[in-house]
Design a protein around this motif. Structure first.
Motif: not given
Length: 301
Positions: A60-68, A70-80, A51-55
């Motif tokens: 998009v589903k990442v770990l079952g969630s839409d990045p748009q 709750d991006v902060r909560a999702l980023h806490n589950r991802i390492g990049i 979710d650095y940019i919008k489609p």
């Protein structure tokens, strides 16, 4: 539930379509290699996942969630590990990790993370003195903060020497064994077959192939080679080998036969045909089509 799932994902910049109707599924717990030539849309896809940019279109589903959502909560589950990361030259490696740990609200031990990436002795050094490989491994340690469910690595092997690449592979194996899904883009194709369960090949923003390397090799119709050392190669032996199902070419070089076949499961029939023609086989070896050959077939030179 897939770790990553996109449906008709599209990103348009003016008259340029960077990602074009991408349907991609990355299974939970696998190591997935995302391949493509420069400009294929790999980094744009990763930016869409994060979710650095919008489609422009698609889902998009990442770990079952839409990045748009709750991006902060999702980023806490991802390492990049981004392709173009920046470090602060005047800060130590340990200070960088302290910052990443605080940002995620995690409870990691910086020294444990440094040990995990082989930087135990360099934690108190300023990163301005780090080599490129050391910087890459520190950035990877920062990506591992918080024990992520999904690890996204954008070109993790770029600029690494063989020892550095081996260390990154070991880290990927270890975190994957602990249950982390690993998604990485790369153009260092020689590393891909060593690491990935499956790969996807992106070209012109479109997914042109997806699957295990062995399956893509078969689908691409690239012959493997059976290299056979013999005590002599009569014409009858060559004729017999050429008649075996799947054989597309036979080359003779003195007492060596190089048999190109689309079916490596018929190697026993090939060897038997040679022996029945009165030739003794000394040794033989197999050479499978490389990832580079598979890549070129799907994505061009």
């Amino acid at each position: 539930m897939p770790a990553i799932e996109t449906t008709a994902l599209t990103k348009v910049y003016g008259d340029v379509t960077a990602v074009d109707g991408l349907d991609l599924t990355v299974r939970a717990g696998e190591i997935f290699g995302f391949l493509g030539p420069n400009g294929a849309g790999k980094s744009t896809t990763i930016a869409l996942l994060m979710d650095y940019i919008k489609p422009s279109h698609g889902e998009v589903k990442v770990l079952g969630s839409d990045p748009q959502a709750d991006v902060r909560a999702l980023h806490n589950r991802i390492g990049i590990l981004p392709d173009r990361f920046s470090l602060y030259d005047r800060l130590t490696g340990e200070a960088h990790l302290d910052y990443a740990i605080d940002a995620k609200g995690a409870a990691d031990d910086p020294k444990t993370l440094l040990s995990q990436v082989g930087l135990t002795e360099a934690g108190d050094q300023r990163t301005g003195k780090y080599s490129h490989g050391m910087q890459q491994r520190l950035a990877l340690a920062m990506a591992l903060v918080g024990d992520p469910e999904l690890l996204i690595l954008d070109e993790p092997f770029t600029g690494l020497d063989p020892n550095g690449a081996k260390k990154v592979r070991e880290i990927v194996y270890n975190v994957n064994e602990q249950g982390t899904t690993v998604f990485f883009s790369s153009h260092v194709l020689g590393q891909v077959a060593l690491v990935c369960d499956r790969v996807g090949i992106l070209n012109g923003g479109q997914l042109v192939a997806e699957g295990a390397v062995s399956d893509l090799r078969t689908e691409a119709g690239i012959p493997d080679e059976l290299i056979i050392e013999t005590t002599g190669v009569p014409d009858d032996a060559i004729t017999a080998v050429e008649s075996v199902d799947g054989v597309v070419d036979v080359e003779r070089d003195n007492e060596t036969l190089v048999v190109s076949t689309l079916r490596m499961d018929n190697r026993r029939r090939i060897l038997r045909a040679i022996e029945e023609a009165g030739t003794t086989i000394e040794t033989f070896s197999l050479r499978e089509a490389s990832v580079e050959e598979i890549f070129t077939t799907y994505a061009g030179e």
